[in-house]
Scaffold this motif. Structure first.
Motif, PDB file in Angstrom:
ATOM      1  N   LYS A 141      48.106  38.703  50.323  1.00 36.23           N
ATOM      2  CA  LYS A 141      47.097  38.223  49.390  1.00 36.23           C
ATOM      3  C   LYS A 141      46.975  39.123  48.159  1.00 36.23           C
ATOM      4  CE  LYS A 141      45.248  34.444  51.002  1.00 36.23           C
ATOM      5  NZ  LYS A 141      45.303  33.202  50.208  1.00 36.23           N
ATOM      6  N   ASN A 142      46.702  38.472  47.034  1.00 34.74           N
ATOM      7  CA  ASN A 142      46.342  39.166  45.798  1.00 34.74           C
ATOM      8  C   ASN A 142      45.167  38.398  45.212  1.00 34.74           C
ATOM      9  OD1 ASN A 142      46.050  40.414  43.354  1.00 34.74           O
ATOM     10  ND2 ASN A 142      48.188  40.215  42.719  1.00 34.74           N
ATOM     11  N   TYR A 143      43.971  38.918  45.412  1.00 37.99           N
ATOM     12  CA  TYR A 143      42.766  38.204  45.008  1.00 37.99           C
ATOM     13  C   TYR A 143      42.358  38.468  43.558  1.00 37.99           C
ATOM     14  CZ  TYR A 143      41.993  37.303  50.014  1.00 37.99           C
ATOM     15  OH  TYR A 143      42.099  36.866  51.312  1.00 37.99           O
ATOM     16  N   ALA A 144      43.042  39.380  42.883  1.00 36.48           N
ATOM     17  CA  ALA A 144      42.658  39.728  41.511  1.00 36.48           C
ATOM     18  C   ALA A 144      42.950  38.627  40.492  1.00 36.48           C
ATOM     19  CB  ALA A 144      43.319  41.037  41.098  1.00 36.48           C
ATOM     20  N   PRO A 145      44.156  38.020  40.459  1.00 37.04           N
ATOM     21  CA  PRO A 145      44.414  36.980  39.459  1.00 37.04           C
ATOM     22  C   PRO A 145      43.449  35.797  39.553  1.00 37.04           C
ATOM     23  CG  PRO A 145      46.465  37.740  40.418  1.00 37.04           C
ATOM     24  CD  PRO A 145      45.367  38.326  41.247  1.00 37.04           C
ATOM     25  N   MET A 146      43.075  35.423  40.769  1.00 37.93           N
ATOM     26  CA  MET A 146      42.092  34.364  40.957  1.00 37.93           C
ATOM     27  C   MET A 146      40.787  34.703  40.254  1.00 37.93           C
ATOM     28  SD  MET A 146      40.189  33.417  44.541  1.00 37.93           S
ATOM     29  CE  MET A 146      41.414  32.322  45.208  1.00 37.93           C
ATOM     30  N   ALA A 147      40.306  35.929  40.471  1.00 48.27           N
ATOM     31  CA  ALA A 147      39.056  36.359  39.855  1.00 48.27           C
ATOM     32  C   ALA A 147      39.171  36.405  38.339  1.00 48.27           C
ATOM     33  CB  ALA A 147      38.645  37.726  40.398  1.00 48.27           C
ATOM     34  N   ASP A 148      40.317  36.882  37.845  1.00 51.20           N
ATOM     35  CA  ASP A 148      40.508  36.962  36.399  1.00 51.20           C
ATOM     36  C   ASP A 148      40.489  35.575  35.758  1.00 51.20           C
ATOM     37  OD1 ASP A 148      40.725  39.706  36.536  1.00 51.20           O
ATOM     38  OD2 ASP A 148      42.924  39.711  36.561  1.00 51.20           O
ATOM     39  N   ALA A 149      41.228  34.638  36.354  1.00 52.81           N
ATOM     40  CA  ALA A 149      41.306  33.290  35.780  1.00 52.81           C
ATOM     41  C   ALA A 149      39.958  32.582  35.856  1.00 52.81           C
ATOM     42  CB  ALA A 149      42.377  32.474  36.510  1.00 52.81           C
ATOM     43  N   ALA A 150      39.336  32.613  37.028  1.00 52.62           N
ATOM     44  CA  ALA A 150      38.065  31.911  37.195  1.00 52.62           C
ATOM     45  C   ALA A 150      36.988  32.486  36.289  1.00 52.62           C
ATOM     46  CB  ALA A 150      37.625  31.962  38.655  1.00 52.62           C
ATOM     47  N   SER A 151      36.904  33.806  36.212  1.00 51.22           N
ATOM     48  CA  SER A 151      35.862  34.420  35.387  1.00 51.22           C
ATOM     49  C   SER A 151      36.081  34.135  33.907  1.00 51.22           C
ATOM     50  CB  SER A 151      35.787  35.930  35.637  1.00 51.22           C
ATOM     51  OG  SER A 151      37.013  36.567  35.337  1.00 51.22           O
ATOM     52  N   LYS A 152      37.333  34.079  33.474  1.00 45.92           N
ATOM     53  CA  LYS A 152      37.608  33.756  32.070  1.00 45.92           C
ATOM     54  C   LYS A 152      37.148  32.337  31.749  1.00 45.92           C
ATOM     55  CE  LYS A 152      41.125  34.144  28.479  1.00 45.92           C
ATOM     56  NZ  LYS A 152      42.527  34.555  28.157  1.00 45.92           N
ATOM     57  N   GLU A 153      37.391  31.402  32.674  1.00 44.22           N
ATOM     58  CA  GLU A 153      36.950  30.020  32.465  1.00 44.22           C
ATOM     59  C   GLU A 153      35.423  29.934  32.458  1.00 44.22           C
ATOM     60  OE1 GLU A 153      39.073  27.196  35.048  1.00 44.22           O
ATOM     61  OE2 GLU A 153      40.581  28.762  35.290  1.00 44.22           O
ATOM     62  N   ILE A 154      34.787  30.643  33.380  1.00 50.03           N
ATOM     63  CA  ILE A 154      33.317  30.613  33.460  1.00 50.03           C
ATOM     64  C   ILE A 154      32.701  31.200  32.193  1.00 50.03           C
ATOM     65  CG2 ILE A 154      31.327  31.540  34.710  1.00 50.03           C
ATOM     66  CD1 ILE A 154      33.202  31.477  37.243  1.00 50.03           C
ATOM     67  N   LEU A 155      33.290  32.272  31.689  1.00 47.50           N
ATOM     68  CA  LEU A 155      32.767  32.877  30.460  1.00 47.50           C
ATOM     69  C   LEU A 155      32.962  31.943  29.262  1.00 47.50           C
ATOM     70  CD1 LEU A 155      33.901  36.569  30.990  1.00 47.50           C
ATOM     71  CD2 LEU A 155      31.550  35.694  30.992  1.00 47.50           C
ATOM     72  N   ALA A 156      34.053  31.173  29.262  1.00 47.95           N
ATOM     73  CA  ALA A 156      34.250  30.189  28.195  1.00 47.95           C
ATOM     74  C   ALA A 156      33.179  29.106  28.259  1.00 47.95           C
ATOM     75  CB  ALA A 156      35.645  29.570  28.308  1.00 47.95           C
ATOM     76  N   VAL A 157      32.823  28.707  29.465  1.00 46.05           N
ATOM     77  CA  VAL A 157      31.745  27.722  29.637  1.00 46.05           C
ATOM     78  C   VAL A 157      30.422  28.313  29.180  1.00 46.05           C
ATOM     79  CG1 VAL A 157      30.452  26.372  31.340  1.00 46.05           C
ATOM     80  CG2 VAL A 157      32.947  26.514  31.482  1.00 46.05           C
ATOM     81  N   LEU A 158      30.198  29.580  29.482  1.00 47.82           N
ATOM     82  CA  LEU A 158      28.970  30.237  29.026  1.00 47.82           C
ATOM     83  C   LEU A 158      28.896  30.266  27.505  1.00 47.82           C
ATOM     84  CD1 LEU A 158      26.388  31.839  29.435  1.00 47.82           C
ATOM     85  CD2 LEU A 158      27.787  33.902  29.767  1.00 47.82           C
ATOM     86  N   GLU A 159      30.011  30.555  26.853  1.00 49.98           N
ATOM     87  CA  GLU A 159      30.012  30.558  25.387  1.00 49.98           C
ATOM     88  C   GLU A 159      29.705  29.168  24.844  1.00 49.98           C
ATOM     89  OE1 GLU A 159      30.120  33.210  23.295  1.00 49.98           O
ATOM     90  OE2 GLU A 159      29.819  34.154  25.251  1.00 49.98           O
ATOM     91  N   HIS A 160      30.246  28.140  25.478  1.00 47.56           N
ATOM     92  CA  HIS A 160      29.897  26.770  25.081  1.00 47.56           C
ATOM     93  C   HIS A 160      28.409  26.525  25.268  1.00 47.56           C
ATOM     94  CE1 HIS A 160      29.451  22.425  25.165  1.00 47.56           C
ATOM     95  NE2 HIS A 160      28.929  22.567  26.360  1.00 47.56           N
ATOM     96  N   ALA A 161      27.881  26.935  26.422  1.00 51.68           N
ATOM     97  CA  ALA A 161      26.457  26.705  26.704  1.00 51.68           C
ATOM     98  C   ALA A 161      25.570  27.336  25.641  1.00 51.68           C
ATOM     99  CB  ALA A 161      26.112  27.257  28.084  1.00 51.68           C
ATOM    100  N   LYS A 162      25.958  28.505  25.177  1.00 49.93           N
ATOM    101  CA  LYS A 162      25.143  29.222  24.201  1.00 49.93           C
ATOM    102  C   LYS A 162      25.087  28.520  22.845  1.00 49.93           C
ATOM    103  CE  LYS A 162      25.539  33.880  26.153  1.00 49.93           C
ATOM    104  NZ  LYS A 162      26.044  35.271  25.945  1.00 49.93           N
ATOM    105  N   THR A 163      26.003  27.589  22.597  1.00 45.07           N
ATOM    106  CA  THR A 163      25.988  26.865  21.321  1.00 45.07           C
ATOM    107  C   THR A 163      25.021  25.679  21.335  1.00 45.07           C
ATOM    108  OG1 THR A 163      27.784  25.328  21.921  1.00 45.07           O
ATOM    109  CG2 THR A 163      28.416  27.465  20.973  1.00 45.07           C
ATOM    110  N   GLN A 164      24.487  25.337  22.489  1.00 44.07           N
ATOM    111  CA  GLN A 164      23.572  24.193  22.577  1.00 44.07           C
ATOM    112  C   GLN A 164      22.206  24.577  22.003  1.00 44.07           C
ATOM    113  OE1 GLN A 164      25.257  21.317  23.725  1.00 44.07           O
ATOM    114  NE2 GLN A 164      26.801  22.924  23.496  1.00 44.07           N
ATOM    115  N   ASN A 165      21.636  23.671  21.220  1.00 46.09           N
ATOM    116  CA  ASN A 165      20.403  24.024  20.504  1.00 46.09           C
ATOM    117  C   ASN A 165      19.157  24.045  21.382  1.00 46.09           C
ATOM    118  OD1 ASN A 165      19.920  21.318  20.914  1.00 46.09           O
ATOM    119  ND2 ASN A 165      20.117  20.733  18.759  1.00 46.09           N
TER     120      ASN A 165
END
Length: 309
Positions: A143-167
């Motif tokens: 097992k290598n659990y690091a790439p999973m965490a890196d990919a998922a967290s990057k996607e979640i942070l992108a969603v957070l940035e989108h959320a922050k643009t909502q008025n």
């Protein structure tokens, strides 16, 4: 001339009908599975859809670009509402079963608490396709659990940035919540300390579990423990970790060891081991809202989030 098979037609039809009913009875749908057909939007929660494109890397370092579908819910009114990002888990058998994650019942609780809720369906899941899969973590003995965490967290942070643009949101008040692999990914996000993060909640977080083949025994749990220690060293926001006595993916000894490693490294997390729930406590988040809601409400109150209306 009478058909010699006619005498068997009615019994056969009856047997087929009974078989169909039995099959339906043996395959109860969860709320998320029920989204496989046409979905009526939850207008009372102001449900809407959008998507963001994110570039990540997989286990082998290959570049992947894909679309993260976002289901959005919000309270009545103009806000500003605190942001909640709600992160899904990972099926061990079929990542296409749920075309789009919604968690409508769980989102309803958080909307009543005054949150604008954003539910990503990450790359490698749902109707956008299960390949490529940036959250693949290798075989059970490698097992290598690091790439999973890196990919998922990057996607979640992108969603957070989108959320922050909502008025209608308050970008300075963010809560991140996740279940199973989504819980593990939530801890990974918390370790990055995104601006505005106030707190995070991990429901049964981890990876590598397989209740059918190894109930309670995840693959190479010491590697997951190492990941949680790394997250703890960087995490600043308070967290709530919720697990159960009969989690068939991650037995209590492992969730307790993971939490201990996280805290020892410097993380702040309150650990709640709840009593056994159903046949598999790993399903508490989706099936046991009445059990976890009081625990979560106490945590939200302590961190200054609005109370339910």
């Amino acid at each position: 001339m009478p058909n010699p098979l006619s005498q068997f037609r009615m019994p056969v039809l009856v047997l087929l009908s009974l078989f169909s009913l039995t099959a339906q009875a043996r395959a109860p749908q969860t709320e998320e599975q029920a989204t496989t057909g046409p979905v009526k939007l939850a207008t009372e929660l102001h449900e809407s859809l959008t998507a963001v494109t994110v570039a990540v890397k997989d286990l082998f370092g290959r570049d992947i670009k894909g679309e993260v579908v976002i289901t959005q819910f919000k309270p009545d009114g103009d806000g500003p509402f605190p942001i909640l990002i709600l992160n899904h888990g990972r099926s061990a058998t079929n990542r296409a079963t749920t075309p789009r994650f919604r968690y409508t019942a769980q989102a309803r609780y958080f909307v009543k608490r005054g949150f604008a809720v954003f539910v990503p369906t990450r790359i490698g899941y749902g109707e956008k396709g299960t390949t490529p899969d940036p959250e693949e973590s290798g075989s059970c003995n490698n097992k290598n659990y690091a790439p999973m965490a890196d990919a998922a967290s990057k996607e979640i942070l992108a969603v957070l940035e989108h959320a922050k643009t909502q008025n209608y949101v308050d970008a300075s008040r963010v809560l991140v919540v996740g279940q199973s692999v989504g819980g593990y990914s939530t801890v990974a996000v918390a370790a990055k300390n995104p601006p505005g993060l106030v707190a995070a909640i991990n429901f049964a977080g981890g990876s590598g579990g397989n209740p059918a083949d190894r109930p309670g025994e995840p693959c190479q749990p010491y590697k997951m423990e190492k990941m949680y220690a790394e997250f703890g060293a960087g995490s600043k926001a308070p967290m709530l970790w919720i697990y159960t006595e009969n989690d068939q993916y991650f037995a209590p000894r492992y969730s307790q060891e993971w939490h201990a490693a996280f805290v020892k490294a410097g993380g702040r997390a309150e650990f709640k081991l709840l009593p056994a729930f159903g046949k598999d406590g790993h399903t508490l988040f989706t099936g046991g809202s009445k059990i976890w809601e009081p625990v979560v409400s106490e945590f939200l109150d302590a961190n200054g989030f609005p109370k339910a209306k």
